[in-house]
Motif scaffolding. Structure first.
Motif, PDB file in Angstrom:
ATOM      1  N   SER A 164       0.833  -1.204   0.000  1.00 56.93           N
ATOM      2  CA  SER A 164       0.000   0.000   0.000  1.00 56.93           C
ATOM      3  C   SER A 164       0.864   1.249   0.000  1.00 56.93           C
ATOM      4  O   SER A 164       0.546   2.238  -0.680  1.00 56.93           O
ATOM      5  CB  SER A 164      -0.918   0.004   1.226  1.00 56.93           C
ATOM      6  N   LEU A 165       1.948   1.212   0.748  1.00 54.89           N
ATOM      7  CA  LEU A 165       2.858   2.348   0.780  1.00 54.89           C
ATOM      8  C   LEU A 165       3.499   2.566  -0.584  1.00 54.89           C
ATOM      9  O   LEU A 165       3.639   3.700  -1.045  1.00 54.89           O
ATOM     10  CB  LEU A 165       3.924   2.131   1.852  1.00 54.89           C
ATOM     11  N   LEU A 166       3.867   1.487  -1.253  1.00 53.79           N
ATOM     12  CA  LEU A 166       4.459   1.590  -2.587  1.00 53.79           C
ATOM     13  C   LEU A 166       3.465   2.194  -3.573  1.00 53.79           C
ATOM     14  O   LEU A 166       3.819   3.093  -4.359  1.00 53.79           O
ATOM     15  CB  LEU A 166       4.912   0.212  -3.070  1.00 53.79           C
ATOM     16  N   ILE A 167       2.232   1.728  -3.545  1.00 52.32           N
ATOM     17  CA  ILE A 167       1.214   2.260  -4.455  1.00 52.32           C
ATOM     18  C   ILE A 167       0.971   3.742  -4.183  1.00 52.32           C
ATOM     19  O   ILE A 167       0.873   4.555  -5.111  1.00 52.32           O
ATOM     20  CB  ILE A 167      -0.087   1.443  -4.338  1.00 52.32           C
ATOM     21  N   ALA A 168       0.879   4.118  -2.910  1.00 56.52           N
ATOM     22  CA  ALA A 168       0.663   5.522  -2.562  1.00 56.52           C
ATOM     23  C   ALA A 168       1.837   6.380  -3.039  1.00 56.52           C
ATOM     24  O   ALA A 168       1.645   7.495  -3.547  1.00 56.52           O
ATOM     25  CB  ALA A 168       0.469   5.665  -1.055  1.00 56.52           C
ATOM     26  N   PHE A 169       3.043   5.869  -2.891  1.00 58.41           N
ATOM     27  CA  PHE A 169       4.226   6.602  -3.342  1.00 58.41           C
ATOM     28  C   PHE A 169       4.210   6.786  -4.850  1.00 58.41           C
ATOM     29  O   PHE A 169       4.466   7.884  -5.363  1.00 58.41           O
ATOM     30  CB  PHE A 169       5.498   5.861  -2.904  1.00 58.41           C
ATOM     31  N   LEU A 170       3.904   5.719  -5.584  1.00 60.17           N
ATOM     32  CA  LEU A 170       3.879   5.802  -7.038  1.00 60.17           C
ATOM     33  C   LEU A 170       2.781   6.741  -7.522  1.00 60.17           C
ATOM     34  O   LEU A 170       2.977   7.502  -8.488  1.00 60.17           O
ATOM     35  CB  LEU A 170       3.705   4.408  -7.643  1.00 60.17           C
ATOM     36  N   ALA A 224       3.343  10.148  -9.692  1.00 61.61           N
ATOM     37  CA  ALA A 224       2.632  10.359 -10.955  1.00 61.61           C
ATOM     38  C   ALA A 224       1.884  11.687 -10.934  1.00 61.61           C
ATOM     39  O   ALA A 224       1.871  12.415 -11.929  1.00 61.61           O
ATOM     40  CB  ALA A 224       1.674   9.205 -11.217  1.00 61.61           C
ATOM     41  N   VAL A 225       1.262  12.016  -9.819  1.00 65.91           N
ATOM     42  CA  VAL A 225       0.530  13.273  -9.724  1.00 65.91           C
ATOM     43  C   VAL A 225       1.494  14.456  -9.715  1.00 65.91           C
ATOM     44  O   VAL A 225       1.235  15.481 -10.333  1.00 65.91           O
ATOM     45  CB  VAL A 225      -0.368  13.284  -8.445  1.00 65.91           C
TER      46      VAL A 225
END
Length: 82
Positions: A67-73, A77-78
């Motif tokens: 979840s942390l990796l997805i939030a970071f990515l 991207a944003v």
């Protein structure tokens, strides 16, 4: 009979007193309290089983690093779009 006839008072006299004007601070405080209550109610509704916040919290609880990796990515991207 008496010639001192007094008409009855109007219906609206004295029944609805003039409301006291609120200060700007009191109005702002009331608006913030209403907004906080609305946001709190919305979050509580979103945490019910099967709702999006419930699903996200379950995913984060089961796989915190993923979840942390997805939030970071998503953050990267944003940030690149701006």
């Amino acid at each position: 009979m008496s010639d001192d006839f007094q008409p009855p008072p109007f219906v609206y006299e004295g029944l609805d007193p003039v409301p006291e004007p609120k200060s700007t601070i009191a109005e702002a405080t009331e608006a913030v309290k209403n907004a906080a209550g609305f946001v709190g109610d919305t979050i509580d509704k979103g945490r019910k089983p099967g709702m999006p916040l419930s699903i996200l919290s379950n995913i984060a609880r089961e796989a915190p690093l993923g979840s942390l990796l997805i939030a970071f990515l998503l953050g990267v991207a944003v940030a690149r779009r701006r």
